[in-house]
Design a protein around this motif. Structure first.
Motif, PDB file in Angstrom:
ATOM      1  N   TYR A 123       9.278  43.725  39.510  1.00 31.36           N
ATOM      2  CA  TYR A 123       8.068  44.718  39.436  1.00 31.36           C
ATOM      3  C   TYR A 123       8.270  45.596  40.871  1.00 31.36           C
ATOM      4  O   TYR A 123       8.202  44.787  41.787  1.00 31.36           O
ATOM      5  CB  TYR A 123       6.790  44.198  39.438  1.00 31.36           C
ATOM      6  CG  TYR A 123       5.547  45.228  39.456  1.00 31.36           C
ATOM      7  CD1 TYR A 123       5.226  45.887  38.371  1.00 31.36           C
ATOM      8  CD2 TYR A 123       4.997  45.411  40.632  1.00 31.36           C
ATOM      9  CE1 TYR A 123       4.251  46.867  38.341  1.00 31.36           C
ATOM     10  CE2 TYR A 123       3.792  46.424  40.591  1.00 31.36           C
ATOM     11  CZ  TYR A 123       3.657  46.886  39.565  1.00 31.36           C
ATOM     12  OH  TYR A 123       2.575  47.917  39.684  1.00 31.36           O
ATOM     13  N   SER A 124       8.471  46.727  40.829  1.00 33.51           N
ATOM     14  CA  SER A 124       8.738  47.470  42.137  1.00 33.51           C
ATOM     15  C   SER A 124       8.311  49.101  41.913  1.00 33.51           C
ATOM     16  O   SER A 124       8.713  49.662  41.078  1.00 33.51           O
ATOM     17  CB  SER A 124      10.146  47.551  42.328  1.00 33.51           C
ATOM     18  OG  SER A 124      10.606  48.306  43.442  1.00 33.51           O
ATOM     19  N   LEU A 125       7.544  49.616  43.050  1.00 38.78           N
ATOM     20  CA  LEU A 125       6.808  50.626  42.975  1.00 38.78           C
ATOM     21  C   LEU A 125       7.804  51.738  43.859  1.00 38.78           C
ATOM     22  O   LEU A 125       7.808  52.880  43.941  1.00 38.78           O
ATOM     23  CB  LEU A 125       5.610  50.761  42.906  1.00 38.78           C
ATOM     24  CG  LEU A 125       4.799  50.348  41.960  1.00 38.78           C
ATOM     25  CD1 LEU A 125       3.091  50.468  42.226  1.00 38.78           C
ATOM     26  CD2 LEU A 125       5.079  50.627  40.673  1.00 38.78           C
ATOM     27  N   TYR A 126       8.279  51.086  44.963  1.00 37.35           N
ATOM     28  CA  TYR A 126       9.044  51.425  46.092  1.00 37.35           C
ATOM     29  C   TYR A 126      10.472  51.470  46.250  1.00 37.35           C
ATOM     30  O   TYR A 126      11.169  51.771  47.310  1.00 37.35           O
ATOM     31  CB  TYR A 126       8.081  51.682  47.347  1.00 37.35           C
ATOM     32  CG  TYR A 126       6.799  51.866  47.068  1.00 37.35           C
ATOM     33  CD1 TYR A 126       6.151  53.276  46.838  1.00 37.35           C
ATOM     34  CD2 TYR A 126       5.746  50.815  46.877  1.00 37.35           C
ATOM     35  CE1 TYR A 126       4.719  53.699  46.708  1.00 37.35           C
ATOM     36  CE2 TYR A 126       4.387  51.301  46.757  1.00 37.35           C
ATOM     37  CZ  TYR A 126       3.987  52.500  46.439  1.00 37.35           C
ATOM     38  OH  TYR A 126       2.803  52.885  46.249  1.00 37.35           O
ATOM     39  N   MET A 146      -0.609  56.747  44.406  1.00 38.26           N
ATOM     40  CA  MET A 146       0.062  55.367  45.272  1.00 38.26           C
ATOM     41  C   MET A 146       1.526  56.403  45.679  1.00 38.26           C
ATOM     42  O   MET A 146       1.986  55.574  46.232  1.00 38.26           O
ATOM     43  CB  MET A 146       0.069  54.410  44.335  1.00 38.26           C
ATOM     44  CG  MET A 146      -1.000  53.936  44.308  1.00 38.26           C
ATOM     45  SD  MET A 146      -0.867  52.380  42.987  1.00 38.26           S
ATOM     46  CE  MET A 146      -0.155  51.351  43.878  1.00 38.26           C
ATOM     47  N   GLY A 153       6.372  43.111  44.834  1.00 36.24           N
ATOM     48  CA  GLY A 153       5.839  43.158  46.072  1.00 36.24           C
ATOM     49  C   GLY A 153       4.578  42.514  46.149  1.00 36.24           C
ATOM     50  O   GLY A 153       4.027  42.219  45.267  1.00 36.24           O
ATOM     51  N   THR A 154       3.998  42.328  47.254  1.00 38.85           N
ATOM     52  CA  THR A 154       2.655  41.868  47.793  1.00 38.85           C
ATOM     53  C   THR A 154       1.361  42.967  47.423  1.00 38.85           C
ATOM     54  O   THR A 154       1.800  44.032  47.907  1.00 38.85           O
ATOM     55  CB  THR A 154       2.651  41.349  48.882  1.00 38.85           C
ATOM     56  OG1 THR A 154       3.580  40.293  49.242  1.00 38.85           O
ATOM     57  CG2 THR A 154       1.328  40.989  49.699  1.00 38.85           C
ATOM     58  N   TYR A 185      -2.484  42.618  48.781  1.00 39.74           N
ATOM     59  CA  TYR A 185      -3.568  41.921  49.354  1.00 39.74           C
ATOM     60  C   TYR A 185      -3.261  40.363  49.146  1.00 39.74           C
ATOM     61  O   TYR A 185      -3.899  39.447  48.886  1.00 39.74           O
ATOM     62  CB  TYR A 185      -4.854  41.831  48.444  1.00 39.74           C
ATOM     63  CG  TYR A 185      -5.208  43.456  48.146  1.00 39.74           C
ATOM     64  CD1 TYR A 185      -5.683  44.298  49.255  1.00 39.74           C
ATOM     65  CD2 TYR A 185      -5.070  43.987  46.981  1.00 39.74           C
ATOM     66  CE1 TYR A 185      -5.947  45.850  48.914  1.00 39.74           C
ATOM     67  CE2 TYR A 185      -5.351  45.348  46.515  1.00 39.74           C
ATOM     68  CZ  TYR A 185      -5.620  46.072  47.704  1.00 39.74           C
ATOM     69  OH  TYR A 185      -6.089  47.379  47.329  1.00 39.74           O
ATOM     70  N   GLY A 192       2.065  40.038  56.361  1.00 39.93           N
ATOM     71  CA  GLY A 192       1.159  40.997  55.419  1.00 39.93           C
ATOM     72  C   GLY A 192       0.835  39.938  54.209  1.00 39.93           C
ATOM     73  O   GLY A 192       0.228  40.552  53.427  1.00 39.93           O
TER      74      GLY A 192
HETATM   75  C1  LIG Z   1      -2.682  48.227  46.904  1.00 41.95           C
HETATM   76  C2  LIG Z   1      -1.635  47.472  47.686  1.00 41.95           C
HETATM   77  C3  LIG Z   1      -1.962  46.529  48.440  1.00 41.95           C
HETATM   78  C4  LIG Z   1      -1.062  46.101  49.345  1.00 41.95           C
HETATM   79  N1  LIG Z   1      -1.240  45.095  49.738  1.00 41.95           N
HETATM   80  C5  LIG Z   1      -0.323  44.444  51.015  1.00 41.95           C
HETATM   81  C6  LIG Z   1      -0.489  43.308  51.827  1.00 41.95           C
HETATM   82  O1  LIG Z   1      -1.606  42.599  51.308  1.00 41.95           O
HETATM   83  N2  LIG Z   1      -0.025  43.063  52.569  1.00 41.95           N
HETATM   84  C7  LIG Z   1       1.166  43.851  52.975  1.00 41.95           C
HETATM   85  O2  LIG Z   1       1.942  43.640  54.005  1.00 41.95           O
HETATM   86  N3  LIG Z   1       1.591  44.865  52.484  1.00 41.95           N
HETATM   87  C8  LIG Z   1       0.615  45.182  51.063  1.00 41.95           C
HETATM   88  N4  LIG Z   1       1.018  46.217  50.356  1.00 41.95           N
HETATM   89  C9  LIG Z   1       2.418  46.756  50.644  1.00 41.95           C
HETATM   90  C10 LIG Z   1       3.217  46.403  49.557  1.00 41.95           C
HETATM   91  O3  LIG Z   1       3.582  45.029  49.539  1.00 41.95           O
HETATM   92  C11 LIG Z   1       4.724  47.142  49.506  1.00 41.95           C
HETATM   93  O4  LIG Z   1       4.301  48.432  49.310  1.00 41.95           O
HETATM   94  C12 LIG Z   1       5.553  46.527  48.644  1.00 41.95           C
HETATM   95  O5  LIG Z   1       5.907  45.176  49.061  1.00 41.95           O
HETATM   96  C13 LIG Z   1       6.926  47.247  48.592  1.00 41.95           C
HETATM   97  O6  LIG Z   1       7.653  46.679  47.542  1.00 41.95           O
HETATM   98  P1  LIG Z   1       8.380  47.784  46.527  1.00 41.95           P
HETATM   99  O7  LIG Z   1       8.930  48.886  47.272  1.00 41.95           O
HETATM  100  O8  LIG Z   1       9.354  46.882  45.612  1.00 41.95           O
HETATM  101  O9  LIG Z   1       7.464  48.231  45.607  1.00 41.95           O
HETATM  102  C14 LIG Z   1       0.239  46.865  49.344  1.00 41.95           C
HETATM  103  C15 LIG Z   1       0.366  48.131  48.760  1.00 41.95           C
HETATM  104  C16 LIG Z   1      -0.492  48.321  47.853  1.00 41.95           C
HETATM  105  C17 LIG Z   1      -0.373  49.718  47.327  1.00 41.95           C
END
Ligand SMILES: Cc1cc2nc3c(=O)[nH]c(=O)nc-3n(C[C@H](O)[C@H](O)[C@H](O)COP(=O)(O)O)c2cc1C
Length: 205
Positions: free
Chosen positions: A10-13, A51, A80-81, A83, A122
């Motif tokens: 699962y990856s948005l970025y 987003m 990704g994480t 919260y 985080g």
């Molecule tokens: C709604 C939301 C909540 C998030 N909560 C956290 C968090 O609790 N701690 C943190 O360090 N990053 C947090 N992030 C950042 C994401 O973890 C980060 O964008 C993701 O790990 C990137 O992975 P991806 O590129 O594979 O999507 C959050 C992002 C979003 C959109």
């Protein structure tokens, strides 16, 4: 018959796409068969646009459905994480596995988790820990990474991984990319998990 692992992404970025490719290479090096799936999105197009998510990062991958899990010996969840725990879409997929839980069909399978966070503290570790109840209720054995590679002891640069699993730090705007150490840890995580699953499957015969 070699051990079979499903990699669920699962990856948005893009960070999890990058790490999952290293995990795949590690699984391959361990001589394990793997198939990579996407975890289905549940957020609306409108929310995803707000987003600034890239909606097509995993669109070429088949969507995982609960029943398919039964064909595999182990699972690597790359997510990704949110919260300090997994995103709603990942949790929604877990919610769909109730039938498998009721019939105990995932008991004795193995799983591990790869993640990423925006910031250094985080919640990568809490994301793994808060997913353990899902594994426990299913009777799935959680495989932590442990400090099985010296890369995890690095303090001269910012790294994402921990004893709970490979990870990377994406930065608040997502602009940071996994560094060499993160990539090595993710590769090692794939290989470590692959070997663990293979040993487990061989021991069951
Ligand atoms: C709604 C939301 C909540 C998030 N909560 C956290 C968090 O609790 N701690 C943190 O360090 N990053 C947090 N992030 C950042 C994401 O973890 C980060 O964008 C993701 O790990 C990137 O992975 P991806 O590129 O594979 O999507 C959050 C992002 C979003 C959109």
């Amino acid at each position: 018959m070699s051990a079979k692992v499903a990699v669920l992404v699962y990856s948005l970025y893009g960070h999890q796409v990058t790490l999952s490719k290293q995990v795949e290479a590690g699984l391959k090096a361990a001589g394990v068969e793997y198939t990579t799936f996407q975890i289905e999105e549940i957020l609306s197009e409108e929310v995803l646009t707000k987003m600034h998510a890239n909606k097509s990062l995993t669109s070429d991958l088949p969507k995982i459905d609960p029943e398919t899990l039964t064909q595999f010996d182990g699972f690597v969840i790359c997510t990704g994480t949110r919260y300090g725990r997994v995103p709603a879409s990942v949790s929604a997929f877990f919610d769909k596995t109730g039938g498998l839980w009721a019939s105990g069909r995932l008991v004795g399978k193995l799983a591990t988790l790869v993640t990423s966070t925006a910031s250094q503290h985080g919640g990568a570790e809490t994301t793994a820990l808060t997913t353990v109840p899902f594994f426990a209720h299913h009777g799935i054995i959680f495989v932590p990474l442990g400090f099985t590679t010296p890369e995890l002891g690095k303090v001269d640069e910012i790294i994402g991984g921990s004893a709970y699993g490979a990870a990377t730090i994406a930065g608040a705007d997502g602009s940071l990319q996994p560094n060499e150490a993160d990539l090595k840890v993710a590769h090692h995580h794939g290989s470590h998990f692959g070997k663990t699953v293979a040993q487990f499957v061989a021991g069951r015969k």
